[in-house]
Write a protein that holds these residues in place. Structure first.
Motif, mmCIF file in Angstrom:
data_model
loop_
_atom_site.group_PDB
_atom_site.id
_atom_site.type_symbol
_atom_site.label_atom_id
_atom_site.label_comp_id
_atom_site.label_asym_id
_atom_site.label_seq_id
_atom_site.Cartn_x
_atom_site.Cartn_y
_atom_site.Cartn_z
ATOM 1 N N ASP A 66 0.813 -1.222 0.000
ATOM 2 C CA ASP A 66 0.000 0.000 0.000
ATOM 3 C C ASP A 66 0.846 1.272 0.000
ATOM 4 O O ASP A 66 0.317 2.361 -0.263
ATOM 5 C CB ASP A 66 -0.953 0.003 1.196
ATOM 6 N N THR A 67 2.119 1.152 0.325
ATOM 7 C CA THR A 67 3.004 2.323 0.307
ATOM 8 C C THR A 67 4.160 2.148 -0.661
ATOM 9 O O THR A 67 5.123 2.924 -0.620
ATOM 10 C CB THR A 67 3.557 2.595 1.723
ATOM 11 N N ARG A 93 -5.356 -1.357 -6.088
ATOM 12 C CA ARG A 93 -5.136 -0.151 -5.269
ATOM 13 C C ARG A 93 -3.771 0.472 -5.554
ATOM 14 O O ARG A 93 -3.645 1.690 -5.666
ATOM 15 C CB ARG A 93 -5.229 -0.506 -3.784
ATOM 16 N N ARG A 97 -3.260 4.354 -7.160
ATOM 17 C CA ARG A 97 -2.616 5.475 -6.470
ATOM 18 C C ARG A 97 -1.295 5.885 -7.127
ATOM 19 O O ARG A 97 -0.587 6.758 -6.633
ATOM 20 C CB ARG A 97 -2.386 5.138 -4.997
ATOM 21 N N GLY A 98 -0.951 5.260 -8.264
ATOM 22 C CA GLY A 98 0.198 5.726 -9.035
ATOM 23 C C GLY A 98 1.422 4.853 -9.026
ATOM 24 O O GLY A 98 2.449 5.216 -9.613
#
Length: 321
Positions: A66-67, A93, A97-98
């Motif tokens: 997620d990060t 996801r 978010r890129g």
């Protein structure tokens, strides 16, 4: 500036080679500093066992993605098995978010199962072409590319092409100079010419169900250096031109011209790999009317020049490997 975060997925019975390629590239250091912050993940943060004699202990579970700036799926263990819903949502996801989402070799299946590749170009190992196209008809599969990127989705062809793909990602983040240094450290080429078409086996049937056409094919192979007209070949088989072309296509699945080009390319590859004949002489022996025509047909089919083919597959290359 903090290095980009890369998460590398493990899964049951993963391939040690496919895992080790991104592990080595994204674990690289220059002047003692890491180029990437590499983390290993699994779906449930549990240790994963490879195909044989190797167990990997991950840094955590899917939440680490997620990060991440880059999420890498290094192959896939069962092409008929879709990834879990949790893994699919993690990839969706990350991309939304890129982040860059990468499928190396059969890892392209995971991205395709997630729907990320719908309507986009992608690559995977050439052996999976038919299966991939049947499963994912909305994906535009490029079976020549060593790797493909579209909208931060990166997929690669099989095995060694994973190295090309990972070095491409290094170039994206750090430029060609740093990528070249990483390649030199690993003693590999920073960039390979051509695509995977040069590695795909393209066997031609030695015989057909038509005995008359079989005799003609044997004759053509023995006289491949000569020029042949359809009228002369029709006369040799005691058929009219129209009947001959129909019989030939039915027996071989190709026109006479296409068959001759394929056979001449096969003969030229054989000569490139096993002799030291000049390129011009090979063109003549294989039946191409000019060296220019030979080079054009060869480049169009295999995406590399005859000289590069010899450099890769010739006897000298084999001896020095």
């Amino acid at each position: 500036m903090l290095p980009p975060v890369v998460v590398l997925l493990t899964y049951p019975h993963f391939s040690p080679f496919h895992f080790s390629v991104p592990y080595m590239v994204f674990n690289s250091t220059l002047a003692g500093l890491p180029l990437f912050d590499l983390k290993i993940i699994s779906s449930d943060a549990q240790s994963m066992m490879a195909e044989r004699a190797l167990t990997v202990i991950p840094d955590g579970g899917l939440e680490l993605a997620d990060t991440a700036d880059i999420v890498v799926v290094p192959g896939w263990h069962d092409l008929s098995l879709p990834p879990s819903a949790n893994l699919i949502m993690t990839l969706i996801r990350a991309h939304a978010r890129g982040a860059h989402v990468v499928g190396l070799c059969y890892g392209a299946y995971v991205l395709a199962y997630a729907g990320l590749l719908d309507g986009k170009r992608a690559s995977t190992h050439w052996m999976a072409e038919q299966d991939f196209c049947l499963r994912f008809p909305s994906v535009q599969l490029d079976m020549n590319a060593l790797y493909v990127e579209e909208e931060r989705l990166i997929t690669s062809a099989g095995t060694g092409a994973g190295l090309d793909c990972c070095l491409y990602i290094v170039r994206k983040y750090y430029g060609a100079q740093i990528a070249n240094k990483v390649a030199r450290t690993m003693v590999i080429a920073p960039h390979r010419e051509g695509g995977q078409a040069q590695y795909i086996e393209q066997p031609m049937p030695v015989s057909t169900k038509d005995a008359q056409i079989n005799r003609l094919l044997d004759y053509l192979r023995e006289h491949i250096a000569e020029q042949h007209t359809i009228d002369a070949l029709a006369a040799r088989t005691l058929m009219s031109r129209r009947t001959f072309t129909r019989h030939f296509y039915k027996a071989t699945g190709m026109t006479v011209i296409d068959w001759l080009i394929n056979e001449r390319l096969r003969r030229s590859r054989e000569l490139l790999e096993t002799t030291t004949l000049s390129i011009d002489r090979i063109a003549e022996c294989a039946g191409f009317q000019t060296p220019v025509s030979f080079r054009q047909h060869f480049k169009q089919r295999f995406q590399v020049s005859p000289r590069d083919w010899r450099r890769t597959f010739g006897q000298d290359a084999t001896d020095s490997a």
